[in-house]
Design an enzyme around this catalytic site. Structure first.
Site, short mmCIF file in Angstrom:
data_model
loop_
_atom_site.label_atom_id
_atom_site.label_comp_id
_atom_site.label_asym_id
_atom_site.label_seq_id
_atom_site.Cartn_x
_atom_site.Cartn_y
_atom_site.Cartn_z
CD GLU A 130 -3.48 -6.32 3.77
OE1 GLU A 130 -3.60 -7.08 2.78
OE2 GLU A 130 -2.85 -5.24 3.71
CD GLU A 168 -2.85 -1.13 2.39
OE1 GLU A 168 -2.36 -1.52 3.46
OE2 GLU A 168 -4.02 -0.74 2.30
N1 DAK Z 1 4.97 -7.31 11.30
C1 DAK Z 1 5.83 -7.56 12.31
N2 DAK Z 1 6.92 -8.34 12.19
C2 DAK Z 1 7.13 -8.91 11.00
C3 DAK Z 1 6.27 -8.71 9.89
C4 DAK Z 1 5.14 -7.85 10.08
N3 DAK Z 1 4.29 -7.56 9.09
N4 DAK Z 1 6.73 -9.43 8.86
C5 DAK Z 1 7.85 -10.04 9.29
N5 DAK Z 1 8.09 -9.74 10.59
C6 DAK Z 1 9.19 -10.20 11.42
C7 DAK Z 1 9.02 -11.65 11.80
O1 DAK Z 1 8.16 -11.78 12.91
C8 DAK Z 1 10.46 -12.04 12.13
O2 DAK Z 1 10.76 -11.53 13.40
P1 DAK Z 1 11.56 -12.46 14.48
O3 DAK Z 1 10.73 -13.66 14.63
O4 DAK Z 1 12.88 -12.73 13.83
O5 DAK Z 1 11.64 -11.58 15.70
C9 DAK Z 1 11.27 -11.23 11.11
O6 DAK Z 1 10.40 -10.17 10.68
C10 DAK Z 1 11.66 -12.03 9.87
O7 DAK Z 1 10.49 -12.62 9.36
P2 DAK Z 1 10.37 -14.18 9.01
O8 DAK Z 1 11.24 -14.99 9.92
O9 DAK Z 1 8.92 -14.50 8.96
O10 DAK Z 1 11.02 -14.19 7.55
P3 DAK Z 1 10.72 -15.21 6.37
O11 DAK Z 1 11.74 -14.93 5.34
O12 DAK Z 1 10.59 -16.61 6.88
O13 DAK Z 1 9.27 -14.79 5.82
C11 DAK Z 1 7.58 -13.21 5.07
C12 DAK Z 1 9.10 -13.55 5.20
C13 DAK Z 1 7.46 -11.79 4.55
C14 DAK Z 1 6.95 -14.18 4.06
C15 DAK Z 1 6.92 -13.39 6.46
O14 DAK Z 1 7.68 -12.65 7.42
C16 DAK Z 1 5.50 -12.89 6.48
O15 DAK Z 1 4.60 -13.56 6.01
N6 DAK Z 1 5.30 -11.71 7.10
C17 DAK Z 1 3.99 -11.16 7.29
C18 DAK Z 1 3.48 -10.58 6.02
C19 DAK Z 1 2.08 -10.03 6.19
O16 DAK Z 1 1.13 -10.75 6.54
N7 DAK Z 1 1.94 -8.72 5.95
C20 DAK Z 1 0.70 -8.07 6.08
C21 DAK Z 1 0.60 -7.50 7.45
S1 DAK Z 1 -1.05 -6.92 7.74
C22 DAK Z 1 -5.09 -0.72 8.52
C23 DAK Z 1 -4.00 -0.30 7.86
C24 DAK Z 1 -3.13 -1.21 7.35
C25 DAK Z 1 -3.33 -2.54 7.51
C26 DAK Z 1 -4.44 -2.96 8.17
C27 DAK Z 1 -5.32 -2.06 8.66
N8 DAK Z 1 -5.97 0.21 9.04
C28 DAK Z 1 -5.61 1.62 8.86
C29 DAK Z 1 -7.16 -0.13 9.68
C30 DAK Z 1 -2.34 -3.42 6.99
C31 DAK Z 1 -2.21 -4.64 7.44
C32 DAK Z 1 -1.04 -5.39 7.09
O17 DAK Z 1 -0.14 -4.95 6.43
#
Ligand code: DAK
Length: 261
Positions: A135, A115
């Site tokens: 999300e 985004e």
């Molecule tokens: N938040 C916090 N920490 C995160 C993170 C995130 N989004 N993504 C990764 N990390 C952290 C992991 O927890 C890990 O931390 P430690 O465990 O080492 O302390 C470190 O970064 C490395 O990540 P991985 O070990 O998971 O690394 P991999 O290479 O294995 O995997 C990955 C990479 C990108 C595939 C995986 O980390 C992943 O799936 N991450 C989450 C991706 C995700 O779901 N992103 C969307 C987040 S939800 C709103 C506004 C905005 C939003 C919602 C509402 N409003 C205004 C109401 C937006 C929401 C989102 O963006």
């Protein structure tokens, strides 16, 4: 220039590069990042030395892997509205910024990271970039304008599929469907391309560039008539010194010297 905890700012020849700097969390966007981005854009707005902004991520893995899931997990109905309003305001500031803003995306641009890239005016990716809106995996929807900007950029069918499947796509697919403007072979080449595009834009008349951004944004607004915004902006251009200079330079067969006045 202030110092920041979660960003690195570098000003070089009128280009302000803002690097998201939480590589240990894949540059996830927590409240501190958002507050510092707001301050950095205020600085970029106020500072005549800044002609344009490039946003990128530190490290080799991510532009930004989304909003910080640890923070999001703490949200409740009371504080979520403030959180949403702050974020949406920042992303709108970037989209409406009257100096050019380019996202240079290497690695993951997921959720709020995708985004953020979409709020920028132009996106340059490295071949290792990956984009997605995962999300729904968390029981959420995009909240920084992603449902709107993704739909506008790539069309409703493709946007719905990406948002409903939570699939990631690679840089070439992102380019094919119009999510990014360019794909570079490496992270270094990506930055070189982003800088080259920015330099080209900065050689043009700054007020006209700002009015191009405002008018193009109006094309997507349902609050204002885009043609009217364009006509008004065109008229304002005709009142600028840069318009006199640009037309005179053409007629005198020389390069224009724009002053942003
Ligand atoms: N938040 C916090 N920490 C995160 C993170 C995130 N989004 N993504 C990764 N990390 C952290 C992991 O927890 C890990 O931390 P430690 O465990 O080492 O302390 C470190 O970064 C490395 O990540 P991985 O070990 O998971 O690394 P991999 O290479 O294995 O995997 C990955 C990479 C990108 C595939 C995986 O980390 C992943 O799936 N991450 C989450 C991706 C995700 O779901 N992103 C969307 C987040 S939800 C709103 C506004 C905005 C939003 C919602 C509402 N409003 C205004 C109401 C937006 C929401 C989102 O963006």
């Amino acid at each position: 220039m202030e110092t920041y905890n979660t960003l690195i700012l570098d000003l070089d020849d009128r280009i302000l590069t803002i690097t998201l700097n939480r590589p240990q969390a894949l540059n996830a966007l927590n409240s501190e990042v958002l507050a510092e981005l707001k301050a950095a854009f205020e600085y970029a707005y106020d500072s005549p030395e800044v002609g344009g902004v490039i946003i990128t991520g530190s490290g080799e893995k991510a532009f930004a892997a989304g909003a910080d899931i640890k923070e999001i997990a703490e949200l409740n109905e009371l504080n979520a509205r403030k959180f949403a309003e702050r974020g949406q305001e920042l992303f709108a500031t970037i989209e409406e910024f009257e100096k050019p803003v380019i996202a240079a995306v290497h690695g993951y641009a997921l959720g709020g990271g995708c985004e953020l890239a979409m709020a920028c005016h132009i996106r340059v990716a490295s071949a290792a970039a990956r984009f997605g809106q995962p999300e729904v995996n968390l029981g959420l929807i995009p909240g920084y304008g992603g449902t709107q900007r993704l739909t506008r950029l790539i069309g409703k069918g493709r946007a719905l599929e990406l948002m409903m499947t939570a699939d990631n796509i690679d840089a070439n697919e992102a380019w094919r469907i119009g999510l990014v403007n360019h794909v570079a072979d490496s992270q270094d080449e990506m930055m070189d391309q982003a800088v080259a595009i920015m330099r080209k834009i900065l050689s043009k008349a700054p007020l006209a560039i700002g009015m191009v951004i405002t008018s193009a944004n109006a094309a997507e607004s349902n609050k204002e008539d885009g043609y009217l915004v364009e006509a008004n902006s065109f008229a304002r251009c005709c009142g600028t010194q840069d318009f006199r200079e640009g037309t005179a330079a053409f007629l005198e067969k020389r390069q224009p010297v724009f002053k942003g006045q």
